[in-house]
Design an enzyme around this catalytic site. Structure first.
Site, mmCIF file in Angstrom:
data_model
loop_
_atom_site.group_PDB
_atom_site.id
_atom_site.type_symbol
_atom_site.label_atom_id
_atom_site.label_comp_id
_atom_site.label_asym_id
_atom_site.label_seq_id
_atom_site.Cartn_x
_atom_site.Cartn_y
_atom_site.Cartn_z
ATOM 1 N N GLU A 184 -16.480 5.672 4.603
ATOM 2 C CA GLU A 184 -15.711 5.155 5.746
ATOM 3 C C GLU A 184 -15.645 6.220 6.827
ATOM 4 O O GLU A 184 -16.188 7.313 6.687
ATOM 5 C CB GLU A 184 -14.310 4.747 5.295
ATOM 6 C CG GLU A 184 -13.507 5.872 4.676
ATOM 7 C CD GLU A 184 -12.097 5.450 4.271
ATOM 8 O OE1 GLU A 184 -11.462 4.686 5.006
ATOM 9 O OE2 GLU A 184 -11.630 5.918 3.222
ATOM 10 N N ARG A 187 0.840 -1.205 0.000
ATOM 11 C CA ARG A 187 0.000 0.000 0.000
ATOM 12 C C ARG A 187 0.875 1.255 0.000
ATOM 13 O O ARG A 187 0.545 2.253 -0.646
ATOM 14 C CB ARG A 187 -0.957 -0.010 1.194
ATOM 15 C CG ARG A 187 -1.971 1.130 1.134
ATOM 16 C CD ARG A 187 -3.082 0.960 2.139
ATOM 17 N NE ARG A 187 -2.597 0.987 3.504
ATOM 18 C CZ ARG A 187 -3.325 0.659 4.568
ATOM 19 N NH1 ARG A 187 -4.586 0.268 4.416
ATOM 20 N NH2 ARG A 187 -2.826 0.707 5.771
ATOM 21 N N LYS A 243 -2.708 6.520 1.382
ATOM 22 C CA LYS A 243 -2.600 6.911 2.797
ATOM 23 C C LYS A 243 -1.748 8.178 2.856
ATOM 24 O O LYS A 243 -0.620 8.202 3.363
ATOM 25 C CB LYS A 243 -2.013 5.756 3.627
ATOM 26 C CG LYS A 243 -2.613 5.726 5.027
ATOM 27 C CD LYS A 243 -2.424 4.386 5.672
ATOM 28 C CE LYS A 243 -2.578 4.473 7.170
ATOM 29 N NZ LYS A 243 -3.826 5.022 7.672
HETATM 30 N N1 PLP Z 1 -9.512 4.063 6.441
HETATM 31 C C1 PLP Z 1 -8.708 5.047 6.872
HETATM 32 C C2 PLP Z 1 -9.002 6.429 6.452
HETATM 33 C C3 PLP Z 1 -7.603 4.749 7.690
HETATM 34 O O1 PLP Z 1 -6.787 5.709 8.118
HETATM 35 C C4 PLP Z 1 -7.371 3.406 8.043
HETATM 36 C C5 PLP Z 1 -6.207 3.064 8.863
HETATM 37 O O2 PLP Z 1 -5.177 2.689 8.406
HETATM 38 C C6 PLP Z 1 -8.233 2.420 7.563
HETATM 39 C C7 PLP Z 1 -9.288 2.793 6.771
HETATM 40 C C8 PLP Z 1 -8.019 0.985 7.896
HETATM 41 O O3 PLP Z 1 -6.892 0.460 7.218
HETATM 42 P P1 PLP Z 1 -6.058 -0.739 7.832
HETATM 43 O O4 PLP Z 1 -7.029 -1.792 8.146
HETATM 44 O O5 PLP Z 1 -5.101 -1.106 6.757
HETATM 45 O O6 PLP Z 1 -5.378 -0.214 9.037
HETATM 46 C C1 COI Z 2 -4.196 2.872 11.471
HETATM 47 O O1 COI Z 2 -5.236 2.272 11.741
HETATM 48 O O2 COI Z 2 -3.082 2.344 11.586
HETATM 49 C C2 COI Z 2 -4.205 4.236 10.992
HETATM 50 O O3 COI Z 2 -3.279 4.614 10.319
HETATM 51 C C3 COI Z 2 -5.292 5.129 11.372
HETATM 52 C C4 COI Z 2 -4.719 6.371 11.966
HETATM 53 C C5 COI Z 2 -5.560 7.511 11.573
HETATM 54 C C6 COI Z 2 -4.543 6.233 13.444
#
Ligand code: PLP
Ligand code: COI
Length: 343
Positions: A224, A86, A188
């Site tokens: 989301e 990612r 991200k």
């Molecule tokens: N959506 C957003 C905006 C986020 O910041 C995160 C965190 O990383 C997620 C979704 C969930 O992603 P992940 O499950 O890879 O942590």
């Molecule tokens: C995560 O879940 O790791 C994220 O990056 C979300 C963050 C906004 C704390």
């Protein structure tokens, strides 16, 4: 002789805050170059040009990974190569040298190993790992900078939300969007998080934990939260918004879909979800590295509050959480090979 001494940390009172640790990883790369090298350096402040691209034009991306002490006594990472992939996507989207996922995983592993004393004991939280890439050369015109810095910082953490896994009270935000079609919502990128700060502070002032963002085009479909993906369970089917370009493709989201369909025999659909779908669901929960799986108990839309599952965590969210966390902590079999030991 080293003057390093083991940290004294109250593992029972960890929140989602920064605790300074022993070291961090740093590597640099020129625009057009390839990621290689790098080193562990003592944790501390860094020097940066006030004209750095990241400070002036938001040329920055980040990741979130967790290391756990497992039931077998190992220190393990959960699917770090997915974060590396990612970050490769995010860096490319923001005109940075594309991250090399193997280099990423190696740097994360080295940083965790060097800070192993900061990994909480089994069952007491995790070591949150925050890899970043920033445009660090000075720049005046709007343009990618000539030099990039990759860093990996870590901090022991507890629950993301102050009440742990108590069901969340969320607001469907009809005043602000987090991301737009054809924008950077699926990367991200740090700018997505600055966009969410003002609406988050407003929601908190009104007593909510977070916002639910709608699609920016029709304001009809659920996307989301500012920090996590969303799921609903309704009529025997688990549903999450399909990735449409403005939603971040969460690694927890993808893992939840796989656990539900392959291990628990639940039908999973990645589809469009309306606000009505959300408000009439049997269960609603959100997923992410930081939030893990947190149930949603109340949703406010256009000033009207709807309670979900009597403001309790539902049995499906519970079962999926137990299974996912069980795999992450090496309490359950890991049929997908998701858990990687750092030693
Ligand atoms: N959506 C957003 C905006 C986020 O910041 C995160 C965190 O990383 C997620 C979704 C969930 O992603 P992940 O499950 O890879 O942590
Ligand atoms: C995560 O879940 O790791 C994220 O990056 C979300 C963050 C906004 C704390």
């Amino acid at each position: 002789m080293s003057n390093y001494s083991k940290p004294t940390i109250d593992w029972d009172s960890l929140g989602f805050n920064v605790t300074e640790t022993k070291s961090m990883f740093r590597a640099t790369c020129d625009l057009g170059g390839k990621w290689s090298g790098g080193e562990l350096i003592p944790y501390g402040d860094i020097q940066l040009s006030p004209f750095a691209g990241v400070l002036n034009y938001g040329q920055g991306v980040f990741e979130g990974v967790k290391a756990f002490r497992s039931s077998k006594g190992n220190v393990v990472l959960f699917r770090p190569e997915m974060n590396g992939k990612r970050m490769a996507f995010s860096t490319k989207r923001i005109c940075m040298p594309e991250m090399n996922p193997a280099f990423f995983v190696d740097a994360v592993t080295k940083t965790v190993k060097d800070n192993i004393d900061y990994v909480p004991p089994f069952g007491k939280g995790s070591l949150y790992i925050r890899p970043v890439v920033w445009g660090t050369a000075p720049i005046l015109g709007v343009s990618p900078t000539s030099e990039y810095t990759f860093m990996v910082m870590v901090s022991p953490v507890g629950p993301y939300f102050k009440n742990g896994i108590k069901p969340l009270n969320l607001k469907v935000n009809t005043d602000y969007h987090r991301a737009a079609p054809k924008g950077i919502g699926n990367a991200k990128a740090i700018g997505n998080y600055s966009a969410s700060l003002f609406p988050l502070m407003e929601a908190k002032k009104e007593g909510f934990d977070e916002n639910i963002y709608l699609d920016a085009k029709e304001e009809k479909f659920v996307e989301e939260l500012g920090s996590a993906n969303m799921f609903i369970y309704k009529d025997g089917c688990l549903k999450t918004p399909a990735l449409n370009g403005s939603i971040l493709g969460g690694i927890t989201r993808q893992s939840v879909c796989q656990v539900a369909s392959d291990l628990l025999g639940i039908t999973v659909e990645k589809t469009e979800l309306t606000v009505d779908d959300l408000l009439s669901a049997d269960e609603v929960f959100c997923t992410g590295t930081a939030v893990v799986i947190t149930p949603v108990g109340k949703i406010s839309y256009q000033g009207k509050m709807t309670e979900i599952n009597q403001n309790k965590m539902g049995p499906i969210a519970q079962k999926i959480r137990e299974t996912l966390v069980g795999i992450q902590r090496e309490e359950l079999d890991d049929p997908f090979g998701w858990v990687v030991s750092v030693e």
